[in-house]
Design a protein around this motif. Structure first.
Motif, PDB file in Angstrom:
ATOM      1  N   PHE A  91       0.822  -1.206   0.000  1.00  0.00           N
ATOM      2  CA  PHE A  91       0.000   0.000   0.000  1.00  0.00           C
ATOM      3  C   PHE A  91       0.858   1.259   0.000  1.00  0.00           C
ATOM      4  N   THR A 142      -2.742  -5.381   8.812  1.00  0.00           N
ATOM      5  CA  THR A 142      -3.359  -4.274   8.062  1.00  0.00           C
ATOM      6  C   THR A 142      -3.380  -4.543   6.570  1.00  0.00           C
ATOM      7  N   ASP A 194      -6.251  -7.284   6.139  1.00  0.00           N
ATOM      8  CA  ASP A 194      -7.569  -6.682   6.368  1.00  0.00           C
ATOM      9  C   ASP A 194      -8.081  -5.918   5.152  1.00  0.00           C
ATOM     10  N   ARG A 195      -7.177  -5.515   4.262  1.00  0.00           N
ATOM     11  CA  ARG A 195      -7.595  -4.733   3.096  1.00  0.00           C
ATOM     12  C   ARG A 195      -7.683  -5.568   1.815  1.00  0.00           C
ATOM     13  N   THR A 221      -9.907  -6.879   0.156  1.00  0.00           N
ATOM     14  CA  THR A 221     -11.352  -6.887  -0.073  1.00  0.00           C
ATOM     15  C   THR A 221     -11.677  -7.101  -1.551  1.00  0.00           C
ATOM     16  N   LEU A 235     -10.972  -3.883  -3.434  1.00  0.00           N
ATOM     17  CA  LEU A 235      -9.575  -3.674  -3.801  1.00  0.00           C
ATOM     18  C   LEU A 235      -9.187  -4.552  -4.975  1.00  0.00           C
ATOM     19  N   ASN A 277      -2.681   0.083  -4.401  1.00  0.00           N
ATOM     20  CA  ASN A 277      -3.555   1.257  -4.359  1.00  0.00           C
ATOM     21  C   ASN A 277      -2.960   2.455  -5.092  1.00  0.00           C
TER      22      ASN A 277
END
Length: 388
Positions: free
Chosen positions: A51, A293, A296-297, A299, A302, A370
């Motif tokens: 990220f 972290t 958790d992202r 998704t 994403l 991202n």
């Protein structure tokens, strides 16, 4: 030559052909050199900073954990280690996790698991692990042996025994190796990263999976580079409709700190008992806090973004005059230039403020998941111009 460059050249082992940039800071997908020049980062530390640089979510979690306890060893329980293991198992449907510090360590663990499983069930002669030609699995003596590229072998012989290599896509060749040898495991990368960013054929991967099920062979998927959202799925094997017995991962899992994970499925969850394996730093609470972290992202939203950015890059690069071909999955992309070497293209991009990587004869892109679309568009224009 800067003071830091001189010091590095004098005191750091000469194993890296560094580019003439001293990086000092950054934010997101922008890196800043010591001369103040800004670069769009399409390398993410070779697929590590999932990220971006100084990601606030990651930084906050790591800082919070640093102020609690930075290390405890595996003689004791810590919350981040247990929570991360749970999240990995829930994400993959696997059962147990062994934590180390790198992809090579994760792959070493996978080899140990395959051999112990086979020897416990079939006998001590079941030691062989089959990997693919053009693969890359690490730089320890054993993971070099697992790597199916002679160029990595010659300077460090003898390597660990017990590895055989098959041609990617040649299912009959693999079956022949299984027929003639006492095979404990088969290990693959779904996208051969260091080998040139080459995805494996779907029927071949499914054929290997079925072969492993039929012959009770441990099926290992190396997700060191392809994992943690890199290909548009949490793990690349999920594109193929297979369920490995062991998944290894590292790089992007830590978001910037060293961590490796060997994730064990139902067949292999009980193979390692107390004392069979270990790691001083594996499961470090700070590294695990950062990795939480990242997981958790992972998704659906994403993954959709990764797919959209991937489609943009494939479309723009494939139609460029100076590009021969584009390969890969998600935001793991290889570009074969028509008239220039990959190194020439990477150097030209760097001069224009874009950092890329190479993989054999290709320019390799591993941007943060991202990365903003405007930065990606700017970088794509630079790459296209550099390939002319």
């Amino acid at each position: 030559m800067s003071y830091i460059t001189e010091k590095d050249n004098e005191y750091v082992a000469g194993t890296y052909a560094r580019f003439p940039i001293e990086l000092v800071s950054g934010k997101g997908s922008i890196l800043i050199g010591s001369d103040g020049k800004e670069y769009v980062d399409l390398g993410s530390g070779i697929g590590v900073t999932s990220f971006g640089i100084a990601d606030p979510v990651w930084t906050a979690a790591v800082t919070e954990q640093l102020n609690k306890i930075q290390h405890a060893s595996n003689l004791y329980y810590t919350e981040p280690c247990a929570v991360l293991a749970e999240k990995l198992c829930l994400l993959t449907g696997m059962k147990k996790v062994f934590f180390g510090n790198s992809g090579a360590e994760a792959n070493e663990c996978a080899v140990k698991v395959a051999r112990k499983y086979a020897q416990d069930k079939k006998g001590p002669e079941y030691q062989t692990v089959v990997t693919l030609k053009n693969s890359f699995h690490g730089r320890t003596i054993t993971t070099l042996a697992a790597t199916g590229q002679d160029v990595f072998h010659t300077k460090f012989l003898p390597l660990t025994d017990g590895f055989l290599y098959a041609q990617a896509g040649d299912l009959n060749g693999v079956k022949e190796l299984v027929k003639k040898n006492k095979v404990a495991g088969i290990m693959i990368e779904c996208v051969q990263g260091e080998g040139g960013v080459i995805p494996l054929d779907g029927d071949f991967v499914r054929g290997l999976y079925e072969l492993c099920q039929k012959e009770d062979i441990v099926f290992i998927v190396d997700e060191v580079q392809t994992g943690n959202g890199r290909t548009g799925k949490p793990y690349a094997y999920m594109h193929y409709g297979v369920k490995p017995d062991v998944v290894t991962t590292a790089k992007g899992l830590g978001g910037g700190l060293p961590i490796g994970a060997c994730i064990l499925g139902e067949k292999t969850e009980a193979v390692l008992g107390r004392g069979d394996h270990g790691s001083t730093f594996g499961g470090n609470p700070v590294a695990c806090a950062g990795a939480i972290t990242v997981i958790d992202r992972m998704t659906e939203e994403l993954m959709k973004e990764v797919d959209e950015k991937s489609a943009f890059l494939f479309e723009e690069l494939s139609k460029a005059d100076g590009v021969e071909s584009v390969t890969g999955k998600g935001l793991m992309i290889g570009i074969l230039p028509k008239n220039k070497s990959a190194k020439e293209v990477v150097t030209a991009c760097m001069e224009k403020g874009v950092i890329c990587l190479t993989a054999k004869n290709k320019v390799r892109l591993l941007p943060a998941l991202n990365i903003p679309l405007d930065a990606l568009k700017k970088a794509a224009d630079v790459i296209i111009e550099a390939c002319k």
